[in-house]
Design an enzyme around this catalytic site. Structure first.
Site, PDB file in Angstrom:
ATOM      1  N   GLY A  53      -5.454  -6.850 -12.748  1.00 23.99           N
ATOM      2  CA  GLY A  53      -5.675  -6.294 -11.412  1.00 23.99           C
ATOM      3  C   GLY A  53      -4.447  -5.534 -10.936  1.00 23.99           C
ATOM      4  O   GLY A  53      -3.371  -6.109 -10.796  1.00 23.99           O
ATOM      5  N   GLY A  54      -4.616  -4.221 -10.745  1.00 25.29           N
ATOM      6  CA  GLY A  54      -3.499  -3.391 -10.287  1.00 25.29           C
ATOM      7  C   GLY A  54      -3.546  -3.163  -8.787  1.00 25.29           C
ATOM      8  O   GLY A  54      -3.321  -2.058  -8.299  1.00 25.29           O
ATOM      9  N   GLY A  55      -3.849  -4.223  -8.035  1.00 25.73           N
ATOM     10  CA  GLY A  55      -3.815  -4.145  -6.567  1.00 25.73           C
ATOM     11  C   GLY A  55      -2.455  -4.605  -6.061  1.00 25.73           C
ATOM     12  O   GLY A  55      -1.506  -4.796  -6.841  1.00 25.73           O
TER      13      GLY A  55
ATOM     14  N   GLY B 117      -0.999  -8.180  -7.457  1.00 20.83           N
ATOM     15  CA  GLY B 117      -0.552  -8.118  -8.847  1.00 20.83           C
ATOM     16  C   GLY B 117       0.734  -7.330  -8.982  1.00 20.83           C
ATOM     17  O   GLY B 117       1.669  -7.750  -9.673  1.00 20.83           O
TER      18      GLY B 117
ATOM     19  N   HIS C  18      19.485  11.467  12.414  1.00 22.13           N
ATOM     20  CA  HIS C  18      19.892  11.999  11.111  1.00 22.13           C
ATOM     21  C   HIS C  18      21.168  11.298  10.666  1.00 22.13           C
ATOM     22  O   HIS C  18      22.070  11.127  11.465  1.00 22.13           O
ATOM     23  CB  HIS C  18      20.175  13.505  11.227  1.00 22.13           C
ATOM     24  CG  HIS C  18      20.706  14.104   9.957  1.00 22.13           C
ATOM     25  ND1 HIS C  18      19.889  14.362   8.879  1.00 22.13           N
ATOM     26  CD2 HIS C  18      21.968  14.455   9.587  1.00 22.13           C
ATOM     27  CE1 HIS C  18      20.631  14.862   7.901  1.00 22.13           C
ATOM     28  NE2 HIS C  18      21.892  14.931   8.302  1.00 22.13           N
TER      29      HIS C  18
HETATM   30  N1  LIG Z   1       1.420  -6.443   1.168  1.00 17.78           N
HETATM   31  C1  LIG Z   1       0.222  -6.767   1.629  1.00 17.78           C
HETATM   32  O1  LIG Z   1      -0.194  -6.309   2.690  1.00 17.78           O
HETATM   33  C2  LIG Z   1      -0.653  -7.667   0.822  1.00 17.78           C
HETATM   34  C3  LIG Z   1      -0.074  -8.496  -0.109  1.00 17.78           C
HETATM   35  C4  LIG Z   1      -0.902  -9.304  -0.834  1.00 17.78           C
HETATM   36  C5  LIG Z   1      -2.266  -9.285  -0.623  1.00 17.78           C
HETATM   37  N2  LIG Z   1      -2.800  -8.464   0.292  1.00 17.78           N
HETATM   38  C6  LIG Z   1      -4.252  -8.399   0.457  1.00 17.78           C
HETATM   39  O2  LIG Z   1      -4.873  -9.427  -0.267  1.00 17.78           O
HETATM   40  C7  LIG Z   1      -6.071  -8.959  -0.809  1.00 17.78           C
HETATM   41  C8  LIG Z   1      -6.155  -9.232  -2.292  1.00 17.78           C
HETATM   42  O3  LIG Z   1      -5.183  -8.483  -3.020  1.00 17.78           O
HETATM   43  P1  LIG Z   1      -5.383  -8.212  -4.557  1.00 17.78           P
HETATM   44  O4  LIG Z   1      -4.247  -7.376  -5.014  1.00 17.78           O
HETATM   45  O5  LIG Z   1      -5.689  -9.475  -5.282  1.00 17.78           O
HETATM   46  O6  LIG Z   1      -6.776  -7.437  -4.584  1.00 17.78           O
HETATM   47  P2  LIG Z   1      -7.183  -5.914  -4.560  1.00 17.78           P
HETATM   48  O7  LIG Z   1      -8.635  -5.925  -4.329  1.00 17.78           O
HETATM   49  O8  LIG Z   1      -6.316  -5.129  -3.687  1.00 17.78           O
HETATM   50  O9  LIG Z   1      -6.873  -5.447  -6.058  1.00 17.78           O
HETATM   51  C9  LIG Z   1      -7.501  -6.038  -7.161  1.00 17.78           C
HETATM   52  C10 LIG Z   1      -7.578  -5.013  -8.279  1.00 17.78           C
HETATM   53  O10 LIG Z   1      -8.110  -5.657  -9.421  1.00 17.78           O
HETATM   54  C11 LIG Z   1      -8.942  -4.749 -10.111  1.00 17.78           C
HETATM   55  N3  LIG Z   1      -9.834  -5.546 -10.939  1.00 17.78           N
HETATM   56  C12 LIG Z   1     -10.834  -6.360 -10.541  1.00 17.78           C
HETATM   57  N4  LIG Z   1     -11.393  -6.980 -11.606  1.00 17.78           N
HETATM   58  C13 LIG Z   1     -10.727  -6.549 -12.694  1.00 17.78           C
HETATM   59  C14 LIG Z   1     -10.841  -6.824 -14.090  1.00 17.78           C
HETATM   60  N5  LIG Z   1     -11.733  -7.684 -14.577  1.00 17.78           N
HETATM   61  N6  LIG Z   1     -10.004  -6.201 -14.958  1.00 17.78           N
HETATM   62  C15 LIG Z   1      -9.078  -5.319 -14.475  1.00 17.78           C
HETATM   63  N7  LIG Z   1      -8.937  -5.028 -13.178  1.00 17.78           N
HETATM   64  C16 LIG Z   1      -9.739  -5.637 -12.287  1.00 17.78           C
HETATM   65  C17 LIG Z   1      -9.619  -3.983  -8.989  1.00 17.78           C
HETATM   66  O11 LIG Z   1     -10.086  -2.735  -9.440  1.00 17.78           O
HETATM   67  C18 LIG Z   1      -8.499  -3.851  -7.975  1.00 17.78           C
HETATM   68  O12 LIG Z   1      -7.772  -2.664  -8.143  1.00 17.78           O
HETATM   69  C19 LIG Z   1      -6.177  -7.481  -0.500  1.00 17.78           C
HETATM   70  O13 LIG Z   1      -7.017  -7.308   0.615  1.00 17.78           O
HETATM   71  C20 LIG Z   1      -4.774  -7.111  -0.173  1.00 17.78           C
HETATM   72  O14 LIG Z   1      -4.707  -6.013   0.709  1.00 17.78           O
HETATM   73  C21 LIG Z   1      -2.006  -7.643   1.006  1.00 17.78           C
END
Ligand SMILES: NC(=O)c1ccc[n+]([C@@H]2O[C@H](COP(=O)([O-])OP(=O)(O)OC[C@H]3O[C@@H](n4cnc5c(N)ncnc54)[C@H](O)[C@@H]3O)[C@@H](O)[C@H]2O)c1
Length: 472
Positions: A184-186, A189, A445
């Site tokens: 998961g590249g969210g 991760g 600045h």
């Molecule tokens: N800094 C912050 O504001 C922050 C920090 C942590 C979490 N969060 C929130 O928590 C929530 C969860 O975050 P997250 O990063 O777990 O989820 P996310 O939904 O942002 O990202 C998960 C990613 O996993 C990919 N994915 C899903 N199944 C997959 C698979 N089988 N193989 C490969 N890729 C796959 C998806 O395409 C997606 O890009 C989000 O709503 C996020 O905004 C926010």
């Protein structure tokens, strides 16, 4: 279990994350008798205990290590061997969490908010039963606010194994593995990948979409991706299909563009999103509708279909962010107290606290294209920012989107401190600012805040720090 100490209250809040405690404290400040129910020992929810705050503490250490390495690489400083003490780093993180959660307990006490520790579920439209360590406590309430958040999504084909962790496990950092796969590249991760990578872990990221941080515009993510691809093995348009836990490692098979078969990893971080906890609280016994996925629908006053029961935060829908939950919680409390308040923000910023940070707010270009929103943009590359260069960085970029009336409708920023900088764009959108409001505001600045002003100047054709003549 026996029934002990049943209580009556005007407001019960189920869940003590940032949304829940803000709701409880606001209701108490407005004169209500409030009970806050939390299953864990410490209040503050995922954010304070196992989410936003501990991850930022670790990311801070990671950033310092990264910057030191940068300066060393350029020969400005030198050290024989940069070492770190994992236990001290964890201690640093735990101390910060302790300070904040301890502070919250004090704030609850000052407001006479009663905390009931245990797992709460509805038993009727005006009662919650809490499994406490002393037995079941029944709480009769006039109004309830559901603030039960979300949990990490599990993939069905992934076995139960202590080497396969979610964000909570990643923050415990039982060890620094040699080779870790991030599924998961969210945001989750990539933030945890940053921490582990700085401490020496070899990172592979598998993401099934064609870009990291799927919600952001590609051009904003690109500079981050370019930098990280030198350090991580990033596999886009690829998904994990099988994981086998063997004694000597976790063997992973994938499908897609950069698939591997039976590749070995020491650890897997599963970060494929979060799912709402709406189905775990017997909400139907109170008559509250919960959809198939566990979300609870609310109106713009955070009321569920049962008028005296409200819901806020991750459980009511995307974005699952603490800074969305907090104003929702406050508004729910205010509505309960008779105020005519509504949750109608024009925009909610999103930030990945990676290095560089990536932040965006309002309308993205991809969203504008999908919805047929007419827009134009101004883009300022940080390679022309004196402040950016002076901190040894030039990869950043600030982009601002405007509608046909030159009103700001969105922004995206990548670079150090993008998460701080995006707040100016959020304010501009909320205030209905147009391009001149930004470009004629004198920004200090040299700062990175100037990049927002300069992106606007590029849009207007008035920029002098780069050559960007106005389009004819
Ligand atoms: N800094 C912050 O504001 C922050 C920090 C942590 C979490 N969060 C929130 O928590 C929530 C969860 O975050 P997250 O990063 O777990 O989820 P996310 O939904 O942002 O990202 C998960 C990613 O996993 C990919 N994915 C899903 N199944 C997959 C698979 N089988 N193989 C490969 N890729 C796959 C998806 O395409 C997606 O890009 C989000 O709503 C996020 O905004 C926010």
């Amino acid at each position: 279990m026996s029934d002990v100490n049943n209580i009556k209250t005007e407001v019960v809040v189920l869940g003590s994350g940032p949304g829940g405690y803000s709701a409880a404290f606001r209701a108490a400040d407005l004169g209500k008798k409030v009970v806050l129910v939390e299953r864990y020992d410490s209040i503050g929810g995922v954010c304070l205990n196992v989410g936003c705050i501990p991850s930022k503490a670790l990311l801070h250490v990671a950033k310092v290590i990264n910057e030191a390495r940068h300066l060393e690489k350029d020969g400005l400083i030198s050290f024989d061997n940069l070492t770190f003490n994992k236990d001290k780093i964890l201690g640093y993180k735990d101390k910060i969490v302790g300070q904040l959660t301890g502070g919250l307990k004090g704030l609850a006490k000052q407001r006479k908010v009663e905390i009931v520790q245990g797992y709460g579920k509805f038993t009727g439209a005006n009662e919650i039963a809490v499994e406490t360590k002393d037995g079941v406590k029944k709480i009769a309430f006039e109004n309830a606010i559901i603030a039960v958040g979300s949990s990490s999504i599990k993939l069905p084909f992934i076995p139960e194994d202590p080497r396969i962790i979610d964000s909570t496990g990643a923050l415990e950092m039982k060890e620094v593995p040699k080779k870790m796969l991030v599924i998961g590249g969210g945001i989750i991760g990539l933030e945890m990948a940053q921490v582990y990578s700085e401490l020496g872990t070899e990172i592979t990221v598998v993401e099934f979409m064609d870009q990291l941080m799927g919600a952001a515009d590609k051009d904003i993510v690109k500079p981050y991706e370019k930098m990280m691809s030198k350090r991580y093995d990033i596999r886009l348009e690829t998904k994990v299909t099988k994981v086998e836990a063997k004694k000597d490692g976790l063997y992973v098979s994938m499908e897609g563009k950069k698939a591997a078969n039976g590749e070995r990893f020491d650890r897997i971080l599963l970060a494929v999103g979060r799912t709402p906890n709406g189905k775990l609280i017997d909400a139907e016994k109170a008559g509250v509708n919960v959809d198939e996925r566990g979300f609870i629908a609310v109106n713009n006053q955070l009321k569920t279909n049962v008028p005296h029961i409200y819901a806020i935060g991750d459980v009511v829908g995307q974005p699952m962010l603490a800074h969305k939950a907090v104003p929702e919680g406050r508004i729910a409390a205010e509505v309960i107290c008779g105020m005519k308040h509504y949750f109608e923000p024009k925009c909610i910023p999103a930030v990945a606290y990676t290095d560089p940070e990536v932040a965006w707010v309002g309308v993205t270009e991809k969203e504008a294209k999908e919805k047929g929103i007419k827009y134009d943009k101004g883009v300022f590359p940080w390679a022309a920012s004196g402040r950016s260069l002076s901190i040894g960085r030039n990869e950043g970029m600030t982009k601002v989107l405007y509608d046909e009336n030159h009103v700001i409708i969105g922004a995206g920023i990548v670079g150090p401190n993008a998460g701080e900088l995006i707040a100016e764009a959020a304010l501009a959108i909320e205030m209905g600012c147009d391009a001149e409001d930004i470009s004629l505001t004198i920004h200090p600045h040299p700062t990175l805040t100037e990049t927002l002003m300069m992106a606007t100047e590029v849009y207007e054709g008035t920029a002098t720090d780069i050559y960007a003549p106005k389009k004819k």
